[in-house]
Motif scaffolding. Structure first.
Motif, PDB file in Angstrom:
ATOM      1  N   LEU A 124      -9.641 -29.793  52.547  1.00  0.00           N
ATOM      2  CA  LEU A 124     -10.708 -29.377  53.459  1.00  0.00           C
ATOM      3  C   LEU A 124     -10.221 -28.827  54.787  1.00  0.00           C
ATOM      4  CD1 LEU A 124     -13.800 -29.312  53.914  1.00  0.00           C
ATOM      5  CD2 LEU A 124     -13.620 -31.648  54.820  1.00  0.00           C
ATOM      6  N   PHE A 125      -9.377 -29.573  55.508  1.00  0.00           N
ATOM      7  CA  PHE A 125      -9.081 -29.246  56.901  1.00  0.00           C
ATOM      8  C   PHE A 125      -7.895 -28.310  57.107  1.00  0.00           C
ATOM      9  CE2 PHE A 125     -10.960 -33.488  58.592  1.00  0.00           C
ATOM     10  CZ  PHE A 125     -12.217 -32.923  58.595  1.00  0.00           C
ATOM     11  N   ARG A 129      -4.541 -24.858  51.236  1.00  0.00           N
ATOM     12  CA  ARG A 129      -5.327 -25.762  50.412  1.00  0.00           C
ATOM     13  C   ARG A 129      -4.950 -25.641  48.941  1.00  0.00           C
ATOM     14  NH1 ARG A 129      -9.836 -23.783  47.686  1.00  0.00           N
ATOM     15  NH2 ARG A 129     -10.263 -21.568  47.950  1.00  0.00           N
ATOM     16  N   ASN A 148      -6.292 -21.183  53.692  1.00  0.00           N
ATOM     17  CA  ASN A 148      -7.631 -21.733  53.883  1.00  0.00           C
ATOM     18  C   ASN A 148      -8.257 -21.130  55.138  1.00  0.00           C
ATOM     19  OD1 ASN A 148      -9.960 -23.237  53.945  1.00  0.00           O
ATOM     20  ND2 ASN A 148      -8.974 -25.128  54.643  1.00  0.00           N
ATOM     21  N   GLU A 150     -11.134 -21.188  56.046  1.00  0.00           N
ATOM     22  CA  GLU A 150     -12.182 -22.073  56.567  1.00  0.00           C
ATOM     23  C   GLU A 150     -11.596 -23.296  57.271  1.00  0.00           C
ATOM     24  OE1 GLU A 150     -13.404 -19.350  53.788  1.00  0.00           O
ATOM     25  OE2 GLU A 150     -12.266 -21.112  53.141  1.00  0.00           O
ATOM     26  N   SER A 151     -10.295 -23.311  57.486  1.00  0.00           N
ATOM     27  CA  SER A 151      -9.623 -24.464  58.082  1.00  0.00           C
ATOM     28  C   SER A 151     -10.233 -24.842  59.431  1.00  0.00           C
ATOM     29  CB  SER A 151      -8.135 -24.155  58.279  1.00  0.00           C
ATOM     30  OG  SER A 151      -7.498 -25.158  59.038  1.00  0.00           O
ATOM     31  N   LEU A 152     -10.308 -26.154  59.684  1.00  0.00           N
ATOM     32  CA  LEU A 152     -10.801 -26.632  60.968  1.00  0.00           C
ATOM     33  C   LEU A 152      -9.861 -26.246  62.108  1.00  0.00           C
ATOM     34  CD1 LEU A 152     -13.255 -28.368  61.945  1.00  0.00           C
ATOM     35  CD2 LEU A 152     -11.693 -30.332  61.965  1.00  0.00           C
ATOM     36  N   TYR A 490     -15.495 -31.428  48.813  1.00  0.00           N
ATOM     37  CA  TYR A 490     -14.832 -30.135  48.924  1.00  0.00           C
ATOM     38  C   TYR A 490     -14.204 -29.684  47.608  1.00  0.00           C
ATOM     39  CZ  TYR A 490     -11.678 -33.940  50.242  1.00  0.00           C
ATOM     40  OH  TYR A 490     -11.017 -35.140  50.299  1.00  0.00           O
ATOM     41  N   ARG A 496     -17.616 -27.018  49.734  1.00  0.00           N
ATOM     42  CA  ARG A 496     -16.473 -26.875  50.645  1.00  0.00           C
ATOM     43  C   ARG A 496     -16.756 -25.835  51.718  1.00  0.00           C
ATOM     44  NH1 ARG A 496     -12.128 -23.811  51.797  1.00  0.00           N
ATOM     45  NH2 ARG A 496     -12.739 -22.204  50.315  1.00  0.00           N
ATOM     46  N   GLN A 499     -19.513 -27.259  54.046  1.00  0.00           N
ATOM     47  CA  GLN A 499     -19.025 -28.373  54.851  1.00  0.00           C
ATOM     48  C   GLN A 499     -18.047 -27.916  55.918  1.00  0.00           C
ATOM     49  OE1 GLN A 499     -16.863 -31.470  52.740  1.00  0.00           O
ATOM     50  NE2 GLN A 499     -17.496 -32.994  54.235  1.00  0.00           N
ATOM     51  N   SER A 500     -17.178 -26.980  55.585  1.00  0.00           N
ATOM     52  CA  SER A 500     -16.247 -26.449  56.580  1.00  0.00           C
ATOM     53  C   SER A 500     -16.992 -25.857  57.763  1.00  0.00           C
ATOM     54  CB  SER A 500     -15.341 -25.398  55.934  1.00  0.00           C
ATOM     55  OG  SER A 500     -14.540 -25.957  54.920  1.00  0.00           O
TER      56      SER A 500
END
Length: 513
Positions: A124-125, A129, A148, A150-152, A490, A496, A499-500
């Motif tokens: 997820l983070f 990924r 990723n 969509e990474s935080l 995710y 996923r 949520q991201s």
């Protein structure tokens, strides 16, 4: 801070002869030689990377490896300095071109107890990924890795923590890891890692967040209070993913209070719908009814015992059977009390399949058509291989950290986990979260639920949060998000992506106060 005595390992040398000058007799003495293991040092590797997010290129620094956790040592009230107690594996990502004081930082960990942080990290983070597919379309070994976008990391620096005995984390040579295999020891050691990282990286003025999954949510709620009380370290927000703050809400055996039987019902309904046991009925309509029945009528039915009339019992049996997809005969023989592991084994018994606990969307072959409990969780079987391959390749090849220790994704060495701090009462950290929110009214809480989560069911988590003893003015600090996925939501690609976006939005808003 835990107080311990220094670890000294005595070794006997060979006997030595001593001549007494008065009597000229020879006697044998034994010299005791003390030997202490070599002082451990931080074992960290730094690498530089880029991540493309739309038209934006993030340049970031990764640091992977183990840092030494030390404790203050006192003997007879005298301070004896700092002594190493554990080597904790961490992986951190910091943006290169950002002002640290203004940049949020998120400390993330999974649960177990005994789980490493690999799941949130690679699922997820993180900036990279795992590729594993999903229900009905799983990728074959050796799986894959991808960027990723969509990474935080787009909105927050990231610090992934593997508690002692998970990942590459271990007690120091000669040390006893059992100190950390329990609620309080785990809490204090993870808190010290957080404090140490913040101090060393000059991030006291940064917006700070915790993100935990499963038992990691219990840890995060307790940490919020502990960090404030012990270090004066106030957080901006907590992300509770697949939350369980009160273990009695999912406890079928120890308390025998019937609470879990009611709170699991909506998850049973969702699982039965996914596997075709609800005909053409829509999921939303089904869950609305299940939620309502679990809120009022079902707890009343269970509380009545043999005081139920025949008509009331027959009506309850029919309702529970209809909502869960089980037969009325099974519900009746179970005394209206459906235990979750038995449900996952029973629902698809006629197909010789068992349902996943972590993710009820998964199903796998039953070991036996007459078994009361399933052999393994098919949803865990589906994810453990891809995550192991992805992380072990990634940390060595891309982060350039190499260690011959096995990376413990889920470690059995932490068991039995100690809850001695809760002796005589349920394991419940909701009072810790209540205290943290009352002490810090700016603290925001994000709760993420998977509708097909059979480990920490969404209705139980929702119920615990609804009973927090906080002023009405603080209720607005809590938000809930729901996903059509399981415990690790995710794994489901649409979840996923959503949520991201939800978590990034939460961090941005909470960082602004």
């Amino acid at each position: 801070m835990v107080t311990v005595c220094p670890t000294i390992l005595p070794q006997k040398s060979a006997p030595q002869l001593r001549v007494d000058p008065e009597s000229q007799t020879t006697t044998e003495t034994v010299t005791e030689v003390t030997k202490r293991p070599a002082e451990p040092t931080d074992d960290l590797v730094t690498t530089s990377h880029t991540l493309r997010i739309g038209r934006r290129t993030l340049r970031y620094t990764a640091v992977a490896g183990r840092l030494v956790l030390r404790e203050e040592l006192y003997e007879d009230g005298v301070f004896k300095g700092l002594r190493p107690r554990a080597q904790v594996s961490v992986t951190t990502y910091t943006l290169d071109d950002a002002k640290p004081a203004q940049r949020p930082v998120t400390f993330a960990f999974n649960g177990g107890p005994g789980s490493s942080s690999v799941w949130l990290h690679m699922g997820l983070f993180g900036p990279r990924r795992v590729l594993m597919g999903d229900v009905g379309d799983l990728i074959s070994p050796p799986y894959g890795l991808a960027d990723n976008p969509e990474s935080l990391l787009a909105v927050s620096d990231l610090v992934f923590i593997d508690p002692v005995s998970t990942g590459h984390s271990r007690a120091v040579e000669g040390g006893k890891p059992g100190t950390y295999h329990g609620f309080q020891g785990d809490l204090e050691s993870v808190a010290e890692v957080i404090r140490l990282w913040i101090a060393r990286n000059n991030r006291w003025m940064s917006p700070k967040f915790l993100a935990g999954e499963s038992y990691g949510t219990l840890r995060a709620a307790a940490l919020a209070e502990f960090l404030q009380e012990r270090y004066g370290l106030y957080l901006n927000g907590i992300m509770l993913i697949s939350s369980v703050l009160d273990l009695s809400s999912i406890d079928f055996e120890n308390q025998r209070n019937d609470r879990a039987h009611a709170l699991y019902l909506p998850t049973y309904a969702a699982a039965s719908h996914y596997h075709g046991r609800q005909g053409r009925r829509g999921l939303a309509s089904l869950l609305t009814e299940a939620d309502a029945y679990a809120s009022r009528d079902y707890p009343w039915v269970l509380s009545r015992g043999d005081r139920l009339t025949s008509a009331e019992r027959a009506d309850a049996v029919a309702t529970v059977a209809r909502l869960t997809g089980l037969t009325e005969d099974y519900v009746d023989r179970a005394e209206l009390r459906i235990e979750h592991l038995r449900f996952f084994t029973e629902l698809l018994r006629d197909r010789r399949l068992v349902v996943g606990r972590l993710d009820c969307r998964f199903a796998g072959p039953a070991e036996s058509g007459i078994a009361e409990l399933s052999e393994k969780d098919p949803s865990f079987d589906a994810i453990v291989g891809p995550y192991a391959a992805a992380f072990n390749a990634y940390i060595r090849d891309e982060l350039e950290y190499r260690n011959d220790l096995h990376y413990e994704q889920i470690s059995s060495r932490v068991q039995p986990w100690s809850y001695k701090d809760f002796e005589g009462r349920p394991v419940d950290v909701s009072p810790n979260l209540e205290r943290a929110m009352r002490q810090n009214p700016h603290l925001k809480v994000h709760v993420a639920h998977g509708r097909y989560d059979g480990a920490t069911p969404y209705f139980a988590a929702q119920d615990v949060v609804a009973h927090l003893r906080i002023p009405d003015s603080l209720r607005a600090n809590i938000e809930h998000r729901y996903y059509d996925a399981g415990h690790m939501m995710y794994v489901h690609e649409p979840s996923r992506l959503q949520q991201s976006a939800d978590l990034a939005d939460f961090v941005v808003r909470a960082a602004q106060g």
